[in-house]
Motif scaffolding. Structure first.
Motif, PDB file in Angstrom:
ATOM      1  N   SER A   1      10.767 -56.694  10.948  1.00  0.00           N
ATOM      2  CA  SER A   1      11.770 -56.243  11.912  1.00  0.00           C
ATOM      3  C   SER A   1      13.139 -56.443  11.287  1.00  0.00           C
TER       4      SER A   1
ATOM      5  N   SER B   1       6.786 -49.832  19.419  1.00  0.00           N
ATOM      6  CA  SER B   1       8.071 -49.157  19.598  1.00  0.00           C
ATOM      7  C   SER B   1       8.426 -49.154  21.086  1.00  0.00           C
TER       8      SER B   1
ATOM      9  N   GLN C   1      13.544 -48.698  19.159  1.00  0.00           N
ATOM     10  CA  GLN C   1      13.252 -49.823  18.272  1.00  0.00           C
ATOM     11  C   GLN C   1      11.788 -49.784  17.821  1.00  0.00           C
ATOM     12  N   THR C   2      11.546 -50.221  16.579  1.00  0.00           N
ATOM     13  CA  THR C   2      10.188 -50.280  16.033  1.00  0.00           C
ATOM     14  C   THR C   2       9.974 -51.623  15.351  1.00  0.00           C
ATOM     15  N   LEU C   3       8.917 -52.285  15.729  1.00  0.00           N
ATOM     16  CA  LEU C   3       8.541 -53.580  15.156  1.00  0.00           C
ATOM     17  C   LEU C   3       7.152 -53.451  14.543  1.00  0.00           C
TER      18      LEU C   3
ATOM     19  N   TYR D   1      16.156 -59.071  14.284  1.00  0.00           N
ATOM     20  CA  TYR D   1      15.457 -59.748  15.373  1.00  0.00           C
ATOM     21  C   TYR D   1      15.169 -61.193  14.995  1.00  0.00           C
TER      22      TYR D   1
ATOM     23  N   TRP E   1       9.773 -61.346  19.774  1.00  0.00           N
ATOM     24  CA  TRP E   1      10.944 -60.827  19.077  1.00  0.00           C
ATOM     25  C   TRP E   1      12.135 -60.791  20.048  1.00  0.00           C
TER      26      TRP E   1
END
Length: 509
Positions: free
Chosen positions: A78, A48, A105-107, A81, A96
Motif C-alpha cells: 500500500s 479496492s 484506493q487499492t490495497l 497507509y 490499513w
C-alpha cells in the motif's frame, strides 16, 4: 556396570541423532533427497474501495494458521497507509489506515503458502451444544420435522450434516422446501444449514476459502460448512455433502462476515489471484522452521557463509570415510598404509577424477619409491631422509603438472591437490615394508590402500550421502556410534577366514 557403558553411549548417540533427524524431516519438512523442490502457492488479495471523506480505516481478513498450510512469507502493499495486524476471534485481520485519501484506493496482501504433511494447528475444544434457534411458526414445526427425519437416517454428527445437506440439494419435501426457498446462494445455503443444525444442538460455522489453482485470476472465495463432532471441526461441501476439503483449498476466514469492513469508504471489492511456485525444499524448510520459532536452523550449517559451507560439505564426509576404513580394516581385513591416508587420497580424487587420480597416484608413488631406494644407499638419518622424500615428491608433482599442461591434459594440473606429506609418508612406509617383508606385502598393501581410496571416493561423491550429511549433520552421531561398535569387534576378519579355511577341517574325511 562397565560392560553396559559402551552400549549405553551408543544408545544415547543414536537416540539423539534419530530424534533430531525425524524432527527436521517430519515437523520442518527438510528433504531427504538432493535438488528436491516444494510446491508453493503465491496468493494475492486485491482490495479496492472509494473513500467518502475523512480518515479511512480498512479491515481485511487474512489467513490465520490455515489448516494443512504454512504461511512462509507475507507482504502488505500500500502507499501512504499505516498497517497493523490483529486477531478478531478466530480470524486475523490487517488494518490499513490513512488520513487524507483521494480517488479509488487499492490495497494488496500477498502470501506464500506451503502445504504441510500433517496438521500443525491445535484443534479448538468442543464448544458444547448450541442453543436452539428462536423460530416462529410454521418454521419451528418444519425445523423439528426436518431434524427428526434426518436423525432417523444418520448415525453421528458428521453423517447428520451430510444427510441434511443432501436433502437440501435434492428434491426437498414440504418442510425442507420452506427453508430452501430462501437459500439462493451458497452463503444462504450454509446459513440455512447452520440454523437447522442448531435445531439438533450441533455447533456449526461458515468457512470461506480459496482454491489454489495455478495462474488463476479474479477468484472469489468459496463458502463451506464446518460442524464440530465433539473432537474436531469437520468440513462439509454445501453442494454435495461430501466430507473434507478438496486438495489445495486454503481457508481464509471463518464466520458470516464480509472479508472487507470499511470506515468512511464505500463499494468494497476483493478478488484473489493464485500462481504456483516451485522453490528449493531446503529453503522452504528453513522458512517453516522460522515460522514455527524452531531454533534448529539457528544451529545449522545454512547460517554459515557460503565459502564455509562449501568447506564443510567436504569435511563432513571425512568421518564417513573414516568409518569405511574401520569397516574394511577391522571386519574385511584390507591392509593399507596408515589409517587415514586412503581417505585423504580419496578427497584428492574428488578434484582429479577417479581414473586420472589413480594414474597420478600410482605414478608418483612408483617414482618416489624408486628415488627412496636410491636415498637408502646414502645412509641418511630418518628426518633428513623424510625431508628429502617430501622435496622429491613436490618436484615430481611439479614436473607432472608442467608435462601434462604441455600435452594438453588438464587433469594433470590438479595433481597439486594431492597431500604431499601423506604421499611422502606412504612412500616411506612402503619402502620399509618392501625391505622387511618383501615386495609382495608392499605391493599388496599399496593395492589395498588404493582400493580403499577408490571405495572412499565412490562413497563421498554420492550426491545422496553428500546431501544427507550436510542437511542432517546430526547423523554423524550415528557414524560415531557405529565406529565405537566396530571398535569392540575382536573376531575373525573376512580375509582371515579365506586364508585359514584349510584349517577349518572342511572337506577332510
Amino acid at each position: 556396570m562397565k560392560r553396559f557403558h559402551l552400549p549405553l553411549v551408543i544408545l544415547v548417540l543414536c537416540s539423539a541423532s534419530l530424534g533430531m533427524f525425524f524432527h527436521k524431516v517430519y515437523n520442518l519438512g527438510f528433504p531427504l533427497l538432493p535438488a528436491q523442490t516444494a510446491d508453493n502457492w503465491i496468493v494475492e488479495a486485491r482490495v479496492s474501495f472509494e473513500p467518502t471523506g475523512g480518515a479511512v480505516t480498512a479491515r481485511v481478513f487474512i489467513p490465520n494458521e490455515p489448516k494443512r498450510f504454512a504461511l512462509l512469507d507475507e507482504n502488505f502493499i500500500s502507499r501512504g497507509y499505516g498497517l497493523t495486524t490483529d486477531l478478531s476471534g478466530e480470524n486475523r485481520e490487517a488494518i490499513w489506515t490513512t488520513r487524507h485519501p483521494s480517488g479509488r484506493q487499492t490495497l494488496y496482501y500477498r502470501t506464500t503458502v506451503s502445504q504441510l504433511e500433517r496438521e500443525r494447528r491445535m484443534e479448538a475444544p468442543y464448544p458444547g451444544p448450541v442453543s436452539m434457534p428462536n423460530l416462529e411458526e410454521p418454521y419451528r414445526s418444519a425445523a423439528d420435522a426436518v431434524v427428526q427425519r434426518v436423525r432417523e437416517r444418520s448415525a453421528d454428527i458428521t453423517s447428520f450434516a451430510t444427510v441434511l445437506i443432501r436433502d437440501m440439494n435434492n428434491t426437498p419435501d414440504e418442510n425442507m422446501a420452506l427453508f430452501v426457498s430462501r437459500a439462493d446462494t451458497d452463503r444462504d445455503k450454509v446459513r440455512t444449514a447452520i440454523q437447522l443444525l442448531a435445531g439438533a444442538r450441533i455447533p456449526a460455522r461458515m468457512v470461506h476459502g480459496i482454491p489454489l489453482t495455478d495462474r488463476a485470476r479474479d477468484l472469489q472465495p468459496q463458502v463451506w460448512l464446518e460442524v464440530h463432532n465433539t473432537r474436531q471441526w469437520v468440513a462439509i461441501n454445501p453442494n454435495t455433502g461430501a466430507v473434507g476439503y478438496p486438495p489445495n483449498f486454503l481457508v481464509w476466514w471463518y464466520g458470516d462476515q464480509d472479508p472487507v469492513r470499511l470506515q468512511r469508504a464505500r463499494n468494497p471489492q476483493i478478488s484473489f489471484a493464485v500462481t504456483q511456485n516451485f522453490q528449493d525444499a531446503v529453503d522452504v524448510a528453513q522458512q517453516r522452521a522460522q515460522m514455527m520459532d524452531s531454533r534448529v536452523v539457528d544451529f545449522s550449517l545454512f547460517g554459515l557463509p557460503i565459502q564455509t559451507q562449501n568447506m564443510y560439505r567436504v569435511l563432513l564426509l571425512v568421518p564417513v570415510g573414516a568409518m569405511l576404513i574401520v569397516l574394511l580394516r577391522n571386519i574385511v581385513g584390507v591392509q593399507t598404509f596408515g589409517t587415514f591416508m586412503p581417505i585423504l587420497i580419496a578427497l584428492s580424487f574428488r578434484e582429479t577424477q577417479l581414473l586420472g587420480g589413480v594414474i597420478l597416484f600410482t605414478l608418483i608413488v612408483s617414482l618416489g619409491l624408486a628415488i627412496r631406494f636410491y636415498l637408502e644407499r646414502l645412509k641418511l638419518l630418518l628426518v633428513p631422509r623424510l625431508a628429502a622424500v617430501v622435496i622429491v615428491v613436490i618436484m615430481i608433482m611439479l614436473a607432472l603438472s608442467i608435462l601434462s599442461h604441455n600435452l594438453g591434459i588438464e587433469h594433470g594440473l590438479s595433481i597439486a591437490l594431492f597431500p604431499m606429506v601423506i604421499l611422502a609418508m606412504t612412500i616411506e612406509r612402503m619402502s620399509l615394508v618392501w625391505e622387511e617383508h618383501g615386495p609382495s606385502d608392499a605391493i599388496r598393501q599399496g593395492i589395498g590402500s588404493l582400493a580403499v581410496a577408490v571405495a572412499g571416493y565412490l562413497l563421498m561423491i554420492n550426491p545422496y550421502i553428500d546431501h544427507l550429511f550436510f542437511v542432517f549433520p546430526e547423523l554423524l552421531l550415528i557414524v560415531l556410534a557405529v565406529t565405537l561398535l566396530l571398535g569392540r569387534y575382536t573376531g575373525y576378519r573376512l580375509s582371515e577366514l579365506l586364508r585359514f579355511r584349510a584349517l577349518s577341517g572342511r572337506g577332510n574325511p
